[in-house]
Each structure stands twice: as structure tokens, then as C-alpha cells.
Enzyme design. Sequence first.
Site, PDB file in Angstrom:
ATOM      1  N   GLU A  68       0.801  -1.215   0.000  1.00  0.00           N
ATOM      2  CA  GLU A  68       0.000   0.000   0.000  1.00  0.00           C
ATOM      3  C   GLU A  68       0.842   1.276   0.000  1.00  0.00           C
ATOM      4  O   GLU A  68       0.555   2.223  -0.735  1.00  0.00           O
ATOM      5  CB  GLU A  68      -0.957   0.000   1.197  1.00  0.00           C
ATOM      6  CG  GLU A  68      -2.146  -0.941   1.068  1.00  0.00           C
ATOM      7  CD  GLU A  68      -1.815  -2.399   1.407  1.00  0.00           C
ATOM      8  OE1 GLU A  68      -0.630  -2.670   1.726  1.00  0.00           O
ATOM      9  OE2 GLU A  68      -2.719  -3.246   1.359  1.00  0.00           O
ATOM     10  N   HIS A 137     -10.658  -4.443  10.774  1.00  0.00           N
ATOM     11  CA  HIS A 137     -11.295  -4.334   9.464  1.00  0.00           C
ATOM     12  C   HIS A 137     -12.640  -3.610   9.510  1.00  0.00           C
ATOM     13  O   HIS A 137     -13.355  -3.589   8.514  1.00  0.00           O
ATOM     14  CB  HIS A 137     -11.506  -5.730   8.851  1.00  0.00           C
ATOM     15  CG  HIS A 137     -10.240  -6.412   8.452  1.00  0.00           C
ATOM     16  ND1 HIS A 137      -9.424  -7.029   9.358  1.00  0.00           N
ATOM     17  CD2 HIS A 137      -9.652  -6.567   7.245  1.00  0.00           C
ATOM     18  CE1 HIS A 137      -8.373  -7.549   8.732  1.00  0.00           C
ATOM     19  NE2 HIS A 137      -8.494  -7.281   7.445  1.00  0.00           N
TER      20      HIS A 137
END
Length: 361
Positions: A68, A137
Amino acid sequence: MPSIKDKKIRKLPYSEAIREGIDQAMSENQDLIVIGEGVPDPKSIFETTKGLQEKFGKSRVFDMPLSENGVTGICIGAALNGTPVLMIHQRIDFSLLAMDQIINNAAKWHYMFNGQSTVPIVIRVIVGRGWGQGPQHSQNLQALFAHIPGLKVITPATAKDAKGMMVAALKDKNPVIFIEHRWLHHIEDSVPEEMYFSELDKAQILRQGSDVTIVANSLMTIETMKAAAVLSEIGVNVEVVDLRSIKPIDLDTILKSVSKTKKMIVVDSAWKTGGISGEVVSLVVEHGLDLLECAPLRVTSPDHPVPTSHYLADEYYKDARQISLSVLDFLNMQDKAKSISNKFTSTDPIDVPNRDFHGPF
């Protein structure tokens, strides 16, 4: 670009509105690229990128490696060199791995070079809850991005705004963080067929009321609308302000509403400490204290990591029922609580979206 009033209107779910907005923006701007983990996957990020690679080719729509920070840096470099980028993270939590690039490069470049350089990148991040996603998450981290000068941060709640704000973000010359909630994806709204854009810095009054102003954003706007509909049945008139943008915050629209109702509740899916709810309260107290008849109330998630077990999650998240009860308590109408308790019953599990809801807006 024609006004929204001139366009053909039809019903679309939120996810399809996003896909259509991306599609139309890519058709207009041949330089725009889309990159993200799972973009060309058969599930196509909840079908929001479905068919884009087939239409625009693998050189403009592609997957990304699990790197990322590195890939975000590459995308920022592409944007600096004139290639606008839509970068997508299926979870907002994944963007934490790229915060150095987002904060120290994307957000700063325009300022450090005295406006001579621009960074046309939209970073689309998805938040959510339920299905056992847990503390790594399911976080609602919008306040982290809103804290950073140089970033615009938007949280559209309706399909109409999802498309219009996506198009506007992709036309912006500097970084925009586009935050969407998974539970919005199935909710339909009236969406113009042709290309249009919604302002990135304006709140909207979705429901008129006289008793109390509730300021909300993203999924909490929808839950507030549900609560307002039920409360109206017992004579409580809630005015609902959808922030739409949390950086910048449209204080004028909020003050206009509070000047009418004299009371304010702020609902946010994130934590209370250091959150957007506190920023809204601070701004109203700082600029409109004389408008308030009593102290504002914040309705937020507890200052605690997001639980995985649905037995805990059912009590962790705020929904229309809890918002309604908070309103009644705020207005000293606790005696009305029993009369609305049966209005929120559902056979669906609490940790999955309510697919029966489709508006109104």
C-alpha cells in the site's frame, strides 16, 4: 455541464451509482486510471468497478500488489506528472499502511510548491461493520484524514451524492479522500443518468424539522432518517443535516438549522474522543453559542476497539433505535420510549444491512 434538473432521473443503488460515476469520468478523461486491490476481480469491489477493465483496458484499470505505501507513492508520482488516479482500498484500515505517503506527500505538495504543482488523486476507502470483521477491518477512521490540511474528505450518504461527488472528486486537482460505508451499497436513490457533479464542501438538509437538529454523515445519516420517520409518528419533528463533507465542514448550513430548532445532536459512526462529532459541536459552540437552548449531545460508538462477536457488536453500534431513544432522552420525553420500541423490530440479524430500506431522501 448541464444542471441536475435537466437530466433524466431513475433509481439506482449506491454501488451502481459509484460505478457509473467512475465510468463516465473515465470516458470523459482518457488519462484517468483506476487501481486497487480487487478492482478487476469477479466481485469487482462490491460490483463498483464491474466491467471497467473490459471497457477501458488493462492499461487504465488494474489490480495492485499488497504494498500500500509503495503503490500509493507511485500513484502520487503519476498524479504529479499529470495522470489523475482513482486508488481504491477495500477497507479503510488498509490505507493506514500508506499514511506516510498520504499525509507527507499527497496532502503537502500543492502547498510546498506554492500552488504550482497539483496532486489529482482520489483515494477511495470503504468502511463497514458486521460479519465478524473485527477491530482491524471495521474501523471508522474518518477523523484521522479530516485532521490533515491539504486533504478534502467526503462521506456521501445517498446514491445521488455518491455519483455526483465521485465525479467532482475525480475532477479535483488535489487529493480527495472518498469514504463510503458498505451498508449503503444496496440503498437506492434517484440518480441522474447523465454526468453531473455534487459540491464537495456543502452539507444538505435532508429532512425539515422544528424540535431538534441532528447532524450526521454516511450511514448514520440513513439511520437518523429512519429514526426521524419513527419519531414523527409521536409528534417529534427532527431536522436532519447530512454533512456530506467532513473536511471542510459546512458550518453555515448547520447554524442555519440550529437557529431554527435551538437544539443539536451530532451522530457519528466513529469514536467520540477526537472525532468529527466533537469538531461539529466545537464549531457550533464557538460560532453560535447564543443559538442553543441547551448543551449539544453526541451519539457515537464507544471509545473501545470494534468487537468481532456479534453478541458484542449488537450493543456496540448505534442505529435508528438507539438514536431515537437518545432523542427522547435529550428532549426529556422518556415516557414515549415504549411507544416506539416495536417500530424497529426486524427478522434480519443486526450485523447485516437492512435491505428493506430504500429511502426516502
